[in-house]
Motif scaffolding. Structure first.
Motif, PDB file in Angstrom:
ATOM      1  N   VAL A 535       0.859  -1.181   0.000  1.00 29.02           N
ATOM      2  CA  VAL A 535       0.000   0.000   0.000  1.00 29.02           C
ATOM      3  C   VAL A 535       0.896   1.232   0.000  1.00 29.02           C
ATOM      4  O   VAL A 535       1.717   1.407   0.901  1.00 29.02           O
ATOM      5  CB  VAL A 535      -0.928   0.028   1.227  1.00 29.02           C
ATOM      6  N   GLU A 536       0.743   2.055  -1.005  1.00 21.67           N
ATOM      7  CA  GLU A 536       1.499   3.298  -1.078  1.00 21.67           C
ATOM      8  C   GLU A 536       0.598   4.442  -0.615  1.00 21.67           C
ATOM      9  O   GLU A 536      -0.525   4.596  -1.092  1.00 21.67           O
ATOM     10  CB  GLU A 536       1.982   3.548  -2.508  1.00 21.67           C
ATOM     11  N   TYR A 537       1.103   5.241   0.305  1.00 19.42           N
ATOM     12  CA  TYR A 537       0.337   6.356   0.867  1.00 19.42           C
ATOM     13  C   TYR A 537       0.912   7.686   0.408  1.00 19.42           C
ATOM     14  O   TYR A 537       2.129   7.858   0.323  1.00 19.42           O
ATOM     15  CB  TYR A 537       0.364   6.311   2.398  1.00 19.42           C
ATOM     16  N   THR A 538       0.025   8.623   0.134  1.00 17.77           N
ATOM     17  CA  THR A 538       0.431   9.993  -0.158  1.00 17.77           C
ATOM     18  C   THR A 538      -0.519  10.934   0.575  1.00 17.77           C
ATOM     19  O   THR A 538      -1.520  10.502   1.151  1.00 17.77           O
ATOM     20  CB  THR A 538       0.380  10.297  -1.670  1.00 17.77           C
ATOM     21  N   GLY A 539      -0.213  12.227   0.551  1.00 17.46           N
ATOM     22  CA  GLY A 539      -1.108  13.216   1.143  1.00 17.46           C
ATOM     23  C   GLY A 539      -1.314  13.008   2.633  1.00 17.46           C
ATOM     24  O   GLY A 539      -0.390  12.655   3.373  1.00 17.46           O
TER      25      GLY A 539
END
Length: 854
Positions: A535-539
């Motif tokens: 899972v890649e997270y941003t923001g």
């Protein structure tokens, strides 16, 4: 000579102080006993306590002494509001000191009764008692009132589920009716200036305010409370009362005893309000304890059933709506006391809605009137609500290594220290540590900022149907109204399609942006680590995960932390796949007519789906993230998949197979032509359907046998409920006998129809086989019952032995208490004599020196 004597006196005083130092009360610790009583008397005469509070104490120490003594033990009794500037500085949040109410910035007295109950924030709230022995006060101290001195904590908690949990669950239909009415009047957070103003007037203004900056309240509820109180006192209906009747079908949310409030949080949503019995034309006569008798198809139809348990089972955690409904004068302790009568009170649920429009109450976690930091940090403060079947967080914590360490060393921790110093004040995290606390090093330097916004360190909503990120705002009804989409039922790929260009940039989506699932674990069979999705997270979500990782890294290595969250995230993905599969099975059952979705929680597969998302699926996900292997496995994925999903699958297969067989039989009958008369064919088809129905009932009964067997085995080990088991076995025997009788009658009917038909001959043979199987099952049930009675006797015998053991333990306990008392007495005497002897030795030594010098 004089100097030496002074030295000796000082030495003796120092020794005396050392002798009594072991009896001193640690800083911040609660006192009890005579010292506390003396402290209260001192406070009642102290100039650091306001004259108004001293007046309160002089009376209430007689009539509510528990409250007074708790307050005397609190930090409020020691600190003025001005001290909060130093407190905010200590936790690295000094900018909040400027937001303390002006009337308290230079206030010279400590925080006492009058400061909370008499210096409330808003003068126009409807629950003010105008003359309480010369003072104007309120009974309910609200989050708005607390915000005057604690602005940071109030603002942060106002953006959480802890503040909205009452309106989002038990009061949902009433609240949603009001919101829909307000929208119909033109309220729109994304509209023109007038529409936005209407939105902020009628709604808790989540969609127009800034998180962690603006304090959110539902100020329109204050106007509702005023209108309701006027209506109940005078009978006059103003525009708000008329609106409430139109929008909600009632004036207050308590008017219909929850009978029209359908929610998965209590049984009224399903079986209590079932439609199944009514469809059969059945009515059951029930006489209530008040003598009211009525024939009903479901329990909700009975006029004496009021769903009263929601006041305790739901409100005590979720919170109530507090309604002031009249001002009255009553006789209390021989005095005439003015008060405002309140409904929805007493209640300390986390999301209580108060008469001044506050949502959420501080006392849910900081019980009055001690308001202890220690108590709020204790795991069981969270555990009073976060426990049990659907969210066993406290049980998971106690199973985890963190909980194990806390149990071993928690009594020695420095619970009151602000900020909390990792490794110095505590050596394992509690709920507060991971989700809220400001954490510092040994020198008090802040390592992780503290927060009362419990979303700040979370990325996943682990409580609802599917795996979704935590929402921007906790008010999901507003999301549904203005986005036209529910985040609880959507998929990640749908988020972009629901973008609203009118919304502020950080509110363009119903959930936080920044989740992308990628495959980098290698192909099946390939040796590569990790063999997991990523899972890649941003923001915002990236910030949330980083903050939680920062907490973990205070005790764990970077690799440990990264690997843990990688595997935990995969459980979120896995659960989501299972949940969507199970939900699709339920949707198919509705489509095929196997179940009726007019009541979505009263039929078999509907109930199983409820357990998957509301019970077992939560245990699976929370068990993984909180390091509780038993809850992740046995109570989690095993119960989700092997039990509930397995039941759904088997039920759907059986139901569809019956439909298929019925179709085949009908086709066969139709192709038989003149061999059967229409009447005969119809009768055979009807009997065949009844037979298949009985087979289904038989299968359900057979499925109970392993459970009963397991219960018997547990009982033989001394842990089962014998009475309940015997009841189950008895019920099973009755069901078996009933089925045998029905099958025999069916067999006779078939024999009378057409002895010449080969198909009927086969049916008779099949019926006889089923009858034989049922008789065998009945014999097994009788054997099980015999074992239950035998186990019951063993249990009674064990109970007798246990009683004797308890008596012995009590006797030994008395002897230990007596011995302990003697030891304490001897120890105290020895300690005192030792001190005197030491002091005498020093005096003798000093005198000998003096005599030598002289």
């Amino acid at each position: 000579m004089l100097v030496m004597r002074r030295f000796l006196v000082a030495g003796i005083l120092a020794i005396s102080l050392l002798l009594v130092a072991g009896m001193a009360v640690p800083a911040g610790a609660a006192q009890f006993g005579d010292d506390l009583a003396a402290k209260v008397q001192e406070l009642m005469q102290s100039n650091k306590v306001s004259p108004q509070t001293r007046a309160c104490l002089s009376c209430h120490v007689q009539y509510t002494p528990g409250i007074v003594y708790d307050w005397a033990n609190s930090e409020h009794a020691e600190m003025t509001p001005a001290a909060l500037a130093d407190l905010y500085k200590a936790i690295g949040a000094s900018e909040w000191a400027d937001k303390v109410a002006e009337k308290f910035k230079n206030y010279q007295y400590v925080v006492g009764c009058y400061e909370c109950h008499g210096m409330f924030k808003e003068a126009d709230r409807p629950d003010i008692i105008d003359n309480h022995f010369g003072y104007k006060i309120v009974t309910v101290v609200t989050r708005k009132d607390c915000s005057q001195c604690h602005p940071k904590e109030s603002t942060e908690i106002s953006w959480t589920w802890h503040a909205t949990g009452a309106l989002m669950s038990p009061f949902k239909p009433w609240y949603l009716g009001i919101l829909k009415w307000a929208k119909s009047q033109g309220a729109d957070p994304f509209g023109d200036a007038q529409a936005k103003a209407l939105y902020e007037k009628y709604f808790p203004p989540y969609l127009t305010k800034q998180r962690d900056v603006d304090d959110i309240n539902w100020d329109f509820y204050k106007e509702i409370a005023k209108a309701v109180m006027q209506y109940l006192e005078t009978g006059q209906e103003n525009d708000i009362v008329k609106m409430l009747k139109q929008a909600t079908g009632m004036v207050t949310p308590y008017d219909k005893d929850w009978k029209t409030f359908i929610s998965p949080l209590w049984p009224a949503s399903g079986v209590l309000n079932t439609t199944l019995v009514g469809k059969m034309g059945i009515k059951i006569a029930v006489t209530a304890m008040d003598g009211t008798s009525k024939a009903v198809s479901n329990i909700m139809e009975h006029p004496s059933f009021r769903n009263g348990y929601v006041y305790h089972a739901c409100f005590e955690c979720h919170g109530s709506v507090v309604i002031p409904y009249k001002k009255e004068t009553v006789q209390i302790n021989g005095m005439q006391v003015n008060r405002v009568a309140l409904w929805g009170w007493p209640n300390n649920g986390a999301a209580r809605v108060d008469p001044d429009g506050s949502m959420g109450t501080c006392t849910a976690c900081h019980p009055r009137h001690l308001f202890s930091v220690k108590q709020a940090r204790e795991p069981w403060t969270c555990g009073q609500c976060h426990l049990g079947y659907d969210h066993p967080h406290i049980e998971i914590y106690e199973e985890s290594k963190h909980g194990n360490i806390a149990t071993a060393y928690g009594e020695e921790w420095n619970w009151e220290q602000i900020p909390w110093r990792v490794g110095v004040d505590f050596n394992a995290p509690t709920c507060a540590t991971c989700h809220m606390s400001a954490i510092a090093d040994a020198n008090g330097n802040i390592l992780v900022q503290g927060t009362h916004d419990l979303v700040k360190r979370l990325v996943w909503d682990q409580m609802h149907f599917f795996s979704i990120p935590k929402g921007i705002i906790p008010d999901k009804m507003q999301q549904a109204l203005f986005y036209g989409w529910s985040q609880l039922k959507g998929k990640l790929e749908q988020i972009e399609a629901k973008k609203n260009d009118k919304a502020p940039e950080h509110y363009k989506y119903p959930v936080f942006t920044g989740v992308k699932i990628v495959e980098d674990g290698g192909k099946v069979g390939e040796t590569k680590f990790p063999r997991l999705l990523k899972v890649e997270y941003t923001g915002e979500l990236a910030k949330h995960r980083a903050e939680m990782e920062a907490v973990c890294k205070l005790c764990h290595s970077t690799q440990w932390t990264e690997n843990f969250f990688r595997t935990a995230d995969q459980n979120i993905i896995d659960y989501d796949i299972v949940a969507r599969y199970a939900n699709a099975l339920l949707q198919l059952a509705w489509k095929e007519g196997i179940h009726d979705n007019s009541n979505i929680l009263d039929e078999y597969m509907e109930i199983m789906w409820y357990y998957i998302w509301h019970h077992e699926g939560r245990r699976w996900r929370n068990g993984a993230f909180m390091m509780g292997p038993d809850f992740a496995h046995w109570f989690g994925i095993v119960d989700t998949v092997m039990d509930k999903l397995g039941r759904m699958t088997s039920y759907l297969y059986t139901a569809l197979k019956i439909k298929q067989l019925e179709s085949q039989i009908q086709a066969l009958k139709a192709s038989a032509g003149a061999q059967y008369t229409p009447e005969l064919a119809a009768q055979i088809a009807q009997l065949q359907r009844e037979l298949e129905s009985l087979k289904a009932q038989l299968a359900a009964l057979e499925a109970q046998v392993p459970v009963l067997k397991s219960q018997l085995q547990s009982l033989e080990a001394g842990v089962a409920d014998v009475g309940a088991l015997k009841g189950d076995v008895g019920a099973l025997k009755e069901d078996v006998n009933s089925l045998v009788q029905k099958l025999q009658e069916l067999s006779k009917q078939l024999e009378t129809l057409s002895p010449q038909a080969k198909e009927i001959q086969k049916l008779v043979s099949q019926i006889q086989q089923v009858t034989s199987q049922l008789q065998t099952l009945g014999q097994k049930a009788e054997a099980a019952s015999a074992k239950a009675e035998e186990a019951s006797a063993k249990a009674e015998e064990a109970g007798t032995k246990a009683g004797k053991a308890i008596s012995m333990v009590e006797e030994i306990s008395k002897k230990i208490d007596e011995l302990s008392s003697k030891i304490d007495s001897v120890s105290t005497t020895a300690y005192t004599l030792g001190g005197i002897a030491l002091a005498a030795a020093i005096i003798a030594l000093g005198l000998s020196i003096v005599y030598r010098r002289s």
